[in-house]
Design a protein around this motif. Sequence first.
Motif, PDB file in Angstrom:
ATOM      1  N   UNK A  96       0.819  -1.199   0.000  1.00  0.00           N
ATOM      2  CA  UNK A  96       0.000   0.000   0.000  1.00  0.00           C
ATOM      3  C   UNK A  96       0.857   1.255   0.000  1.00  0.00           C
ATOM      4  N   UNK A  97       0.295   2.314  -0.545  1.00  0.00           N
ATOM      5  CA  UNK A  97       0.995   3.598  -0.567  1.00  0.00           C
ATOM      6  C   UNK A  97       0.468   4.542   0.510  1.00  0.00           C
ATOM      7  N   UNK A  98      -0.324   4.040   1.447  1.00  0.00           N
ATOM      8  CA  UNK A  98      -0.987   4.890   2.432  1.00  0.00           C
ATOM      9  C   UNK A  98       0.005   5.730   3.236  1.00  0.00           C
ATOM     10  N   UNK A  99       1.035   5.135   3.807  1.00  0.00           N
ATOM     11  CA  UNK A  99       1.980   5.889   4.638  1.00  0.00           C
ATOM     12  C   UNK A  99       3.197   6.388   3.872  1.00  0.00           C
ATOM     13  N   UNK A 100       3.163   6.302   2.563  1.00  0.00           N
ATOM     14  CA  UNK A 100       4.301   6.754   1.753  1.00  0.00           C
ATOM     15  C   UNK A 100       4.278   8.282   1.633  1.00  0.00           C
TER      16      UNK A 100
ATOM     17  N   UNK B 144       3.777   5.983 -12.786  1.00  0.00           N
ATOM     18  CA  UNK B 144       4.009   4.662 -13.365  1.00  0.00           C
ATOM     19  C   UNK B 144       2.702   3.999 -13.814  1.00  0.00           C
ATOM     20  N   UNK B 145       1.573   4.553 -13.380  1.00  0.00           N
ATOM     21  CA  UNK B 145       0.277   3.986 -13.751  1.00  0.00           C
ATOM     22  C   UNK B 145      -0.258   2.990 -12.748  1.00  0.00           C
ATOM     23  N   UNK B 146       0.322   2.960 -11.558  1.00  0.00           N
ATOM     24  CA  UNK B 146      -0.103   2.024 -10.515  1.00  0.00           C
ATOM     25  C   UNK B 146      -1.057   2.714  -9.553  1.00  0.00           C
ATOM     26  N   UNK B 147      -2.250   2.144  -9.395  1.00  0.00           N
ATOM     27  CA  UNK B 147      -3.254   2.736  -8.538  1.00  0.00           C
ATOM     28  C   UNK B 147      -3.755   1.786  -7.448  1.00  0.00           C
ATOM     29  N   UNK B 148      -3.641   0.480  -7.675  1.00  0.00           N
ATOM     30  CA  UNK B 148      -4.154  -0.506  -6.722  1.00  0.00           C
ATOM     31  C   UNK B 148      -3.089  -1.562  -6.433  1.00  0.00           C
ATOM     32  N   UNK B 149      -3.192  -2.181  -5.269  1.00  0.00           N
ATOM     33  CA  UNK B 149      -2.319  -3.301  -4.942  1.00  0.00           C
ATOM     34  C   UNK B 149      -2.671  -4.461  -5.867  1.00  0.00           C
ATOM     35  N   UNK B 150      -1.671  -5.099  -6.419  1.00  0.00           N
ATOM     36  CA  UNK B 150      -1.885  -6.217  -7.324  1.00  0.00           C
ATOM     37  C   UNK B 150      -1.970  -5.812  -8.787  1.00  0.00           C
ATOM     38  N   UNK B 151      -2.030  -4.525  -9.069  1.00  0.00           N
ATOM     39  CA  UNK B 151      -2.108  -4.049 -10.447  1.00  0.00           C
ATOM     40  C   UNK B 151      -0.747  -4.196 -11.123  1.00  0.00           C
TER      41      UNK B 151
END
Length: 58
Positions: free
Chosen positions: A11-15, A26-33
């Motif tokens: 997750x990018x929550x605490x990033x 990079x086009x990444x929005x969800x975990x597992x994408x």
Amino acid sequence: MATFKVKQVKSRINAPKDQKATLLALGLRKIGQVVEIEDTPSNRGMVRKVFHLVEEVK
């Protein structure tokens, strides 16, 4: 041109904001994408910046 695949695994929550923006670039929005991006030095640098959130898919 050569390409490679990248998958978001954490997750990018605490990033920090800059790392969140890098994932979006990079086009990444969800975990597992999984996204396929061109193998350029700038894209490799973006992946290196968020290496702890992504993995390269073979």
